[in-house]
Design a protein around this motif. Structure first.
Motif, PDB file in Angstrom:
ATOM      1  N   UNK A 216     -13.380   3.138   5.500  1.00 50.90           N
ATOM      2  CA  UNK A 216     -14.597   2.387   5.819  1.00 50.90           C
ATOM      3  C   UNK A 216     -14.905   1.384   4.712  1.00 50.90           C
ATOM      4  N   UNK A 217     -14.724   1.802   3.479  1.00 56.89           N
ATOM      5  CA  UNK A 217     -14.939   0.891   2.353  1.00 56.89           C
ATOM      6  C   UNK A 217     -13.964  -0.286   2.427  1.00 56.89           C
ATOM      7  N   UNK A 218     -12.701   0.010   2.724  1.00 60.97           N
ATOM      8  CA  UNK A 218     -11.706  -1.045   2.830  1.00 60.97           C
ATOM      9  C   UNK A 218     -12.034  -2.049   3.920  1.00 60.97           C
TER      10      UNK A 218
ATOM     11  N   UNK B 153      -6.628  -0.554  -4.208  1.00 61.10           N
ATOM     12  CA  UNK B 153      -7.393   0.669  -4.459  1.00 61.10           C
ATOM     13  C   UNK B 153      -7.323   1.575  -3.231  1.00 61.10           C
ATOM     14  N   UNK B 154      -7.942   2.738  -3.325  1.00 67.80           N
ATOM     15  CA  UNK B 154      -7.831   3.714  -2.239  1.00 67.80           C
ATOM     16  C   UNK B 154      -8.422   3.191  -0.937  1.00 67.80           C
ATOM     17  N   UNK B 155      -9.474   2.361  -1.037  1.00 67.02           N
ATOM     18  CA  UNK B 155     -10.036   1.786   0.164  1.00 67.02           C
ATOM     19  C   UNK B 155      -9.058   0.852   0.851  1.00 67.02           C
ATOM     20  N   UNK B 156      -8.401   0.031   0.075  1.00 68.97           N
ATOM     21  CA  UNK B 156      -7.426  -0.910   0.639  1.00 68.97           C
ATOM     22  C   UNK B 156      -6.197  -0.183   1.170  1.00 68.97           C
ATOM     23  N   UNK B 157      -5.792   0.894   0.508  1.00 70.91           N
ATOM     24  CA  UNK B 157      -4.668   1.688   1.000  1.00 70.91           C
ATOM     25  C   UNK B 157      -5.026   2.363   2.320  1.00 70.91           C
ATOM     26  N   UNK B 158      -6.205   2.997   2.376  1.00 73.16           N
ATOM     27  CA  UNK B 158      -6.602   3.735   3.573  1.00 73.16           C
ATOM     28  C   UNK B 158      -6.847   2.812   4.759  1.00 73.16           C
ATOM     29  N   UNK B 159      -7.298   1.572   4.472  1.00 71.30           N
ATOM     30  CA  UNK B 159      -7.555   0.614   5.544  1.00 71.30           C
ATOM     31  C   UNK B 159      -6.313  -0.164   5.936  1.00 71.30           C
ATOM     32  N   UNK B 160      -5.194   0.075   5.250  1.00 70.81           N
ATOM     33  CA  UNK B 160      -3.956  -0.620   5.571  1.00 70.81           C
ATOM     34  C   UNK B 160      -3.886  -2.039   5.049  1.00 70.81           C
ATOM     35  N   UNK B 161      -4.746  -2.367   4.087  1.00 71.43           N
ATOM     36  CA  UNK B 161      -4.773  -3.715   3.524  1.00 71.43           C
ATOM     37  C   UNK B 161      -3.723  -3.877   2.433  1.00 71.43           C
ATOM     38  N   UNK B 162      -3.567  -2.849   1.611  1.00 71.14           N
ATOM     39  CA  UNK B 162      -2.564  -2.864   0.540  1.00 71.14           C
ATOM     40  C   UNK B 162      -1.446  -1.887   0.878  1.00 71.14           C
ATOM     41  N   UNK B 163      -0.194  -2.267   0.628  1.00 73.09           N
ATOM     42  CA  UNK B 163       0.915  -1.341   0.893  1.00 73.09           C
ATOM     43  C   UNK B 163       0.960  -0.232  -0.148  1.00 73.09           C
ATOM     44  N   UNK B 164       1.362   0.939   0.288  1.00 72.01           N
ATOM     45  CA  UNK B 164       1.537   2.038  -0.642  1.00 72.01           C
ATOM     46  C   UNK B 164       2.917   1.984  -1.272  1.00 72.01           C
ATOM     47  N   UNK B 165       3.506   3.140  -1.490  1.00 74.72           N
ATOM     48  CA  UNK B 165       4.841   3.174  -2.106  1.00 74.72           C
ATOM     49  C   UNK B 165       5.834   2.402  -1.254  1.00 74.72           C
TER      50      UNK B 165
END
Length: 330
Positions: free
Chosen positions: A36-38, A278-290
């Motif tokens: 939600x933050x993302x 950050x975790x918000x961007x990761x959870x929202x699919x904005x930033x790629x993870x590993x």
């Protein structure tokens, strides 16, 4: 979210412990809040910090999530000198209001909520950033937050097979193994003789040592192995600037909080300038993870009010279902 009109629900530490809240449930709740933050659906001002004597400090943390996602604040104190007094280092209260009416809904022990959500943040970081198949964990600092982190890692990585820990107080490390051993029958738990030994062979390294102004980070460059993830729950107390800088990508739980903390000039001066997400961007699919198995990744989790609010909301709903807690008149 409210009970009888004109009351709020008080939940003690024992009340919270009786609810049967699972760590996987907390990880999922925190993930939903971060997503939600993302998406821009969370209002979360910077923490208000009050610094005292002997490295003691207090904070006010507040967040509002869109819709009925949650509305609340936490008052938390951290007094390192309490360890010598036989008292908990971290204490506080979480206050929730009904997001539709603003009426007080609940007040509850913050130490339990903080432990749950902090552990869950480590589990969430591992969900996005740990190497697939990583089944060995190193832990530096064996307090409440570290135990919650291992429980969260076991929840998101049920194949966990090894945990090695170290604490400056030997008895704390032994107690860590004694408490978690029965909960993780498929894992080998052991105590490392030195801080650097917890990193060797670990796919995920969690640090949660007590932060003091004069501490020198015990973990330096060259320790984190290719493909490993470091999750710091203790600001920059455990890892040196050089160790953070040699990681391929650097993440955090909330970029705005990291930048505000740096600007305050007390901590995080050595944190890399380039934050991958950050975790918000990761959870929202904005930033790629590993992206590669051999990446060294770092995630700095300072703690977010939204985590407290969604975790407390989870506890409140469960308490209402079970009839746990004490109704107090307003």
């Amino acid at each position: 979210m409210n009970g009888p009109q004109g009351t709020l629900l008080y939940l003690s530490r024992d009340d919270l412990g009786s609810l049967g809240v699972t760590m996987l449930g907390v990880v999922d709740a925190v993930e939903a809040g971060c997503a939600a933050k993302g998406r821009g659906e969370v209002v979360m001002p910077p923490k208000l910090s009050l610094h005292g004597e002997g490295d003691a400090y207090s904070q006010v943390m507040a967040a509002a999530l869109a819709g009925d996602g949650g509305l609340g604040a936490k008052w938390v104190t951290l007094f390192p000198q309490n360890a010598d007094r036989g008292l908990p280092i971290t204490n506080g209260l979480v206050v929730l209001s009904d997001p539709d009416t603003g009426l007080p809904a609940a007040v509850m022990d913050a130490a339990t909520i903080t432990a749950w959500r902090t552990g869950a943040s480590a589990g969430l970081a591992a969900r996005y950033l740990a190497r697939p198949g990583a089944d060995s964990v190193g832990v530096l600092g064996c307090g409440v937050q570290a135990r919650a982190a291992v429980r969260a890692l076991a929840a998101v990585r049920p194949g966990l097979r090894r945990v090695r820990c170290h604490d400056a107080v030997a008895a704390a490390a032994e107690a860590f193994v004694a408490e978690l051993g029965p909960e993780l029958p498929g894992a080998e738990l052991g105590v490392a003789a030195a801080p650097a030994e917890v990193v060797a062979g670990a796919g995920v390294v969690v640090t949660a040592i007590t932060m003091t102004a004069d501490i020198r980070p015990p973990l330096g460059p060259g320790l984190l192995e290719p493909g490993a993830l470091a999750v710091a729950l203790d600001y920059d107390a455990a890892w040196s600037a050089g160790a953070m800088a040699e990681c391929d990508r650097f993440f955090c739980d909330d970029t705005a909080t990291v930048l505000a903390t740096q600007a305050a000039g007390v901590r995080l001066a050595g944190v890399p300038v380039d934050i991958a997400g950050d975790l918000g961007e990761l959870a929202a699919g904005i930033s790629p993870g590993r992206e590669r198995d051999d990446e060294r990744l770092f995630c700095l989790n300072l703690g977010m009010a939204l985590e407290d609010v969604v975790t407390a909301g989870l506890a409140l709903r469960r308490a209402r279902e079970l009839g746990v807690g004490r109704e107090l008149p307003l």
